[in-house]
Write a protein that holds these residues in place. Structure first.
Motif, PDB file in Angstrom:
ATOM      1  N   TRP A   1       0.850  -1.194   0.000  1.00 38.91           N
ATOM      2  CA  TRP A   1       0.000   0.000   0.000  1.00 38.91           C
ATOM      3  C   TRP A   1       0.883   1.240   0.000  1.00 38.91           C
ATOM      4  CZ3 TRP A   1       0.320   3.565   3.977  1.00 38.91           C
ATOM      5  CH2 TRP A   1       0.938   3.131   5.160  1.00 38.91           C
ATOM      6  N   SER A   2       0.307   2.330  -0.456  1.00 35.44           N
ATOM      7  CA  SER A   2       1.045   3.583  -0.539  1.00 35.44           C
ATOM      8  C   SER A   2       0.056   4.740  -0.503  1.00 35.44           C
ATOM      9  CB  SER A   2       1.846   3.620  -1.844  1.00 35.44           C
ATOM     10  OG  SER A   2       2.404   4.896  -2.079  1.00 35.44           O
ATOM     11  N   VAL A   3       0.470   5.829   0.126  1.00 37.01           N
ATOM     12  CA  VAL A   3      -0.319   7.061   0.134  1.00 37.01           C
ATOM     13  C   VAL A   3       0.578   8.190  -0.363  1.00 37.01           C
ATOM     14  CG1 VAL A   3      -1.502   8.767   1.588  1.00 37.01           C
ATOM     15  CG2 VAL A   3      -1.839   6.318   2.020  1.00 37.01           C
ATOM     16  N   ALA A   4       0.035   9.039  -1.220  1.00 36.67           N
ATOM     17  CA  ALA A   4       0.794  10.173  -1.755  1.00 36.67           C
ATOM     18  C   ALA A   4      -0.160  11.354  -1.903  1.00 36.67           C
ATOM     19  CB  ALA A   4       1.430   9.805  -3.092  1.00 36.67           C
ATOM     20  N   TRP A   5       0.367  12.485  -2.319  1.00 41.35           N
ATOM     21  CA  TRP A   5      -0.469  13.680  -2.443  1.00 41.35           C
ATOM     22  C   TRP A   5       0.133  14.639  -3.458  1.00 41.35           C
ATOM     23  CZ3 TRP A   5       2.159  12.320   2.037  1.00 41.35           C
ATOM     24  CH2 TRP A   5       3.301  13.059   2.324  1.00 41.35           C
ATOM     25  N   ALA A   6      -0.690  15.638  -3.822  1.00 38.52           N
ATOM     26  CA  ALA A   6      -0.225  16.797  -4.575  1.00 38.52           C
ATOM     27  C   ALA A   6      -0.462  18.024  -3.698  1.00 38.52           C
ATOM     28  CB  ALA A   6      -0.971  16.924  -5.898  1.00 38.52           C
ATOM     29  N   GLU A   7       0.499  18.920  -3.688  1.00 40.95           N
ATOM     30  CA  GLU A   7       0.442  20.102  -2.834  1.00 40.95           C
ATOM     31  C   GLU A   7      -0.500  21.166  -3.420  1.00 40.95           C
ATOM     32  OE1 GLU A   7       1.717  20.310   0.066  1.00 40.95           O
ATOM     33  OE2 GLU A   7       3.392  18.888   0.145  1.00 40.95           O
ATOM     34  N   VAL A   8      -0.870  22.115  -2.560  1.00 39.13           N
ATOM     35  CA  VAL A   8      -1.772  23.200  -2.962  1.00 39.13           C
ATOM     36  C   VAL A   8      -1.213  23.972  -4.158  1.00 39.13           C
ATOM     37  CG1 VAL A   8      -2.709  25.432  -2.209  1.00 39.13           C
ATOM     38  CG2 VAL A   8      -2.874  23.436  -0.722  1.00 39.13           C
ATOM     39  N   GLU A   9       0.088  24.267  -4.133  1.00 38.43           N
ATOM     40  CA  GLU A   9       0.653  25.031  -5.263  1.00 38.43           C
ATOM     41  C   GLU A   9       0.580  24.245  -6.569  1.00 38.43           C
ATOM     42  OE1 GLU A   9       2.126  24.599  -2.281  1.00 38.43           O
ATOM     43  OE2 GLU A   9       4.229  24.036  -2.482  1.00 38.43           O
ATOM     44  N   GLU A  10       0.659  22.903  -6.487  1.00 40.98           N
ATOM     45  CA  GLU A  10       0.507  22.083  -7.690  1.00 40.98           C
ATOM     46  C   GLU A  10      -0.937  22.110  -8.182  1.00 40.98           C
ATOM     47  OE1 GLU A  10       3.833  18.621  -7.363  1.00 40.98           O
ATOM     48  OE2 GLU A  10       2.289  18.553  -5.801  1.00 40.98           O
ATOM     49  N   ILE A  11      -1.882  22.049  -7.258  1.00 44.74           N
ATOM     50  CA  ILE A  11      -3.305  22.128  -7.617  1.00 44.74           C
ATOM     51  C   ILE A  11      -3.578  23.435  -8.348  1.00 44.74           C
ATOM     52  CG2 ILE A  11      -5.663  22.305  -6.697  1.00 44.74           C
ATOM     53  CD1 ILE A  11      -4.654  20.471  -4.356  1.00 44.74           C
TER      54      ILE A  11
END
Length: 196
Positions: free
Chosen positions: A68-78
């Motif tokens: 399993w893995s969890v990742a994200w995109a930051e606000v500035e990327e959004i």
């Protein structure tokens, strides 16, 4: 999933995201490879599961998943690339974070641009696939923990623990009072800014 296994798929992962709609904070994604036949009576789309049951599921999935893995995109990327592409970026990062490469990724929704492993989109996948439902639980719990601990402690005046960044009446009241903080998605605040 069973039909894919029957067709010879050796290893598949489910992928889903959480936090596409809020006015603030990262968008998270989970990727999960479950043992064949794995299930849990609470397992469902994370939005259909109570917070307490999501926490129980999160622990079980982390303990019992093949990977399993969890990742994200930051606000500035959004704000820079838009929320759709940021969601897909977070999903790709979650897949790449798996300790085992899947033969196929089942991606919740109807878009898969930027996903570099072989994949298949599944509309309402979190209701149809155990792997996608498990991924949705990991993404939702991870995002909620980030908002209620990190954002709440850094910006207590916005009361993030209460609304989790969504555009509630309380959140808009706090925005009116304090203006946006660095964790607000400026591209999501255009209507609010136009009213000021």
């Amino acid at each position: 999933e069973n039909s894919l296994f029957a067709q010879g798929c050796g290893c598949l992962c489910g992928v889903d995201e959480a936090g596409a709609g809020p006015l603030a904070g990262r968008v998270y994604a989970g990727a999960v490879i479950l043992p064949r036949g794995w299930g849990h009576p609470y397992l469902n789309d994370s939005k259909q599961v109570t917070e307490r049951r999501r926490e129980i599921l999160y622990d079980r999935i982390c303990q019992e998943a093949v990977a399993w893995s969890v990742a994200w995109a930051e606000v500035e990327e959004i704000d820079r690339i838009n929320i759709l592409r940021a969601r897909l970026l977070a999903m790709e990062r979650a897949i790449q974070g798996l300790s085992r490469r899947p033969d196929l990724a089942l991606v919740d929704g109807n878009r898969s641009e930027g996903i570099t492993v072989p994949c298949r989109t599944v509309v309402k996948g979190d209701r149809k696939s155990a792997s996608i439902a498990a991924a949705s639980i990991l993404a939702k719990v991870s995002r909620d923990r980030y908002v209620t601990t990190e954002l709440e402690s850094r910006y207590p005046q916005y009361r993030f623990a209460k609304h989790k960044g969504y555009g509630t009446k309380l959140h808009y009241e706090m925005l009116d009072q304090y203006g946006p903080c660095p964790e607000h998605r400026r591209t999501f605040l255009k209507k609010w800014e136009a009213k000021r």
